[in-house]
Design a protein around this motif. Structure first.
Motif, short mmCIF file in Angstrom:
data_model
loop_
_atom_site.label_atom_id
_atom_site.label_comp_id
_atom_site.label_asym_id
_atom_site.label_seq_id
_atom_site.Cartn_x
_atom_site.Cartn_y
_atom_site.Cartn_z
N VAL A 72 0.85 -1.19 0.00
CA VAL A 72 0.00 0.00 0.00
C VAL A 72 0.88 1.25 0.00
N GLY A 73 0.79 2.00 -1.08
CA GLY A 73 1.54 3.25 -1.20
C GLY A 73 0.71 4.43 -0.72
N GLU A 74 1.18 5.59 -1.12
CA GLU A 74 0.61 6.84 -0.60
C GLU A 74 -0.54 7.31 -1.50
N GLY A 75 -0.26 7.47 -2.77
CA GLY A 75 -1.27 7.94 -3.70
C GLY A 75 -0.67 8.00 -5.09
N PRO A 76 -1.51 8.02 -6.13
CA PRO A 76 -1.00 8.02 -7.50
C PRO A 76 -0.17 9.28 -7.79
N ASP A 78 2.36 9.45 -13.59
CA ASP A 78 2.18 8.32 -14.51
C ASP A 78 0.94 7.50 -14.16
N GLU A 79 0.71 7.33 -12.87
CA GLU A 79 -0.43 6.53 -12.43
C GLU A 79 -1.74 7.22 -12.81
N ASP A 80 -1.77 8.55 -12.70
CA ASP A 80 -2.95 9.33 -13.07
C ASP A 80 -3.27 9.13 -14.55
N ARG A 126 -3.34 3.06 -13.19
CA ARG A 126 -2.76 1.86 -12.55
C ARG A 126 -1.75 2.30 -11.49
N PRO A 127 -1.64 1.54 -10.41
CA PRO A 127 -0.74 1.94 -9.33
C PRO A 127 0.73 1.63 -9.66
N PHE A 128 1.60 2.47 -9.19
CA PHE A 128 3.06 2.23 -9.26
C PHE A 128 3.51 1.80 -10.65
N ALA A 146 -2.00 -1.30 -3.97
CA ALA A 146 -3.01 -0.24 -3.86
C ALA A 146 -2.37 0.98 -3.20
N ASN A 147 -3.17 1.98 -3.00
CA ASN A 147 -2.71 3.22 -2.38
C ASN A 147 -3.71 3.68 -1.31
N ILE A 148 -3.21 4.52 -0.41
CA ILE A 148 -4.10 5.15 0.57
C ILE A 148 -5.09 6.06 -0.16
N PHE A 178 10.28 1.79 3.76
CA PHE A 178 10.46 3.03 3.00
C PHE A 178 9.67 3.00 1.70
N HIS A 179 9.20 4.16 1.29
CA HIS A 179 8.54 4.29 -0.01
C HIS A 179 9.60 4.19 -1.10
N PRO A 180 9.32 3.48 -2.20
CA PRO A 180 10.33 3.39 -3.27
C PRO A 180 10.81 4.76 -3.76
N1 URA Z 1 3.65 6.53 -5.38
C1 URA Z 1 2.64 5.97 -4.67
O1 URA Z 1 2.57 6.10 -3.46
N2 URA Z 1 1.74 5.27 -5.33
C2 URA Z 1 1.76 5.08 -6.64
O2 URA Z 1 0.88 4.41 -7.17
C3 URA Z 1 2.83 5.65 -7.34
C4 URA Z 1 3.76 6.38 -6.71
#
Ligand code: URA
Length: 291
Positions: free
Chosen positions: A126-130, A133-135, A139-141, A166-168, A258-260
């Motif tokens: 689970v990431g933070e948000g798009p 590129d995701e927008d 699609r996520p990440f 997914a994302n928050i 950590f977030h990528p």
């Molecule tokens: N960073 C995020 O947290 N989520 C994504 O989908 C892409 C980048």
């Protein structure tokens, strides 16, 4: 073809070409133990470069009034579902998310990004948000952070198709929503946006019911662990997940790392991120893949 469409195509082509130049798709190396006991595979994982800023003309949807449509019933315990029931439930939820305008991000997004992956996954990220590129892809990440996440997943001996991502927040939070065409325009979702999206994520988790969730970055960790401590303080241990709006059919544990995107900026954190992932691998009985 209109001027806007031409600009958009030109911008996307330029962005695509820039991405190709910077790409370094790397498969995990055969693990070699270092003095610290950490496999060298992580070193191969983490060799991405920073984003390039590019401005293109990209039309946005007009502002949409706040959506008052009720969410699906969140008070019931979600039973463990069959694969096809899960798929149907997630598809329905994705449709709701795609039409959502509960917060202002619904007016500035190109696409909502509900999430994707294996509905029966034992592991969810689970990431933070798009981002940008995701927008654009819904699609996520799928941007540079996503390429690094793919490598982290591969280093664990898994594929993107075996996990759920997914994302928050489900829509792209921007520092400058007036200029959505800009790169480097991403920001973390704020408390109100997180609150609006929370039920969507909770429902996804309850439907998939993974054994473990890896929270990517501080925003995700704080939201899932419901603790305001720093990421540094939350890392290194598993937490039992509790949800506000649904009851889980069985326990789910969360581990923060950590977030990528943060790893792209701070490569010296990669060793610790790899240790985190190895904690999850041990729980799942996964061995570091040999090339
Ligand atoms: N960073 C995020 O947290 N989520 C994504 O989908 C892409 C980048």
């Amino acid at each position: 073809m209109g001027k806007n469409s031409l600009n958009r195509l030109a911008g996307e082509l330029k962005h695509f070409l820039l991405e190709q130049d910077e790409d370094e798709f790397i498969t995990p190396a055969a693990p070699t133990k270092t003095a610290a006991g950490v496999s060298r595979a992580d070193k191969k994982l983490f060799s991405m470069q920073e984003n390039t800023t590019l401005t293109v003309d990209f039309p946005r949807a007009q502002h949409v009034a706040t959506d008052t449509a009720p969410l699906p019933d969140q008070t019931k315990e979600t039973p463990v579902m069959t694969t096809s029931q899960k798929q149907t439930a997630l598809n329905e939820l994705a449709q709701t998310i795609n039409q959502c305008s509960r917060c202002p991000l619904g007016a500035t997004r190109l696409h909502a990004v509900p999430g994707e992956g294996n509905v029966d996954a034992d592991l969810m990220f689970v990431g933070e948000g798009p981002g940008y590129d995701e927008d654009r892809q819904g699609r996520p990440f799928v941007g540079r952070a996503g390429q690094l996440l793919d490598k982290m997943i591969a280093a664990m001996g898994l594929t993107r198709e075996q996990v759920f991502i997914a994302n928050i927040a489900k829509c792209h939070p921007m520092t400058d929503p007036q200029h959505p065409e800009k790169h480097g325009n991403d920001r973390a979702p704020n408390a109100g946006e997180i609150a609006c999206c929370r039920k969507y994520l909770e429902q996804q988790i309850a439907i998939i019911c993974p054994k473990y969730i890896v929270a990517l970055g501080g925003v995700s960790a704080k939201a899932l662990i419901s603790d305001a401590k720093s990421l540094g303080a939350l890392r290194g241990q598993f937490y039992n997940l509790t949800l506000d709006s649904v009851q889980l059919p069985r326990p789910v544990q969360v581990l923060a790392t950590f977030h990528p995107a943060a790893l792209l900026r701070n490569p010296n954190w990669k060793k610790d991120a790899w240790k985190d992932l190895q904690m999850v691998m041990a729980k799942l009985g996964l061995k570091t893949p040999v090339k």
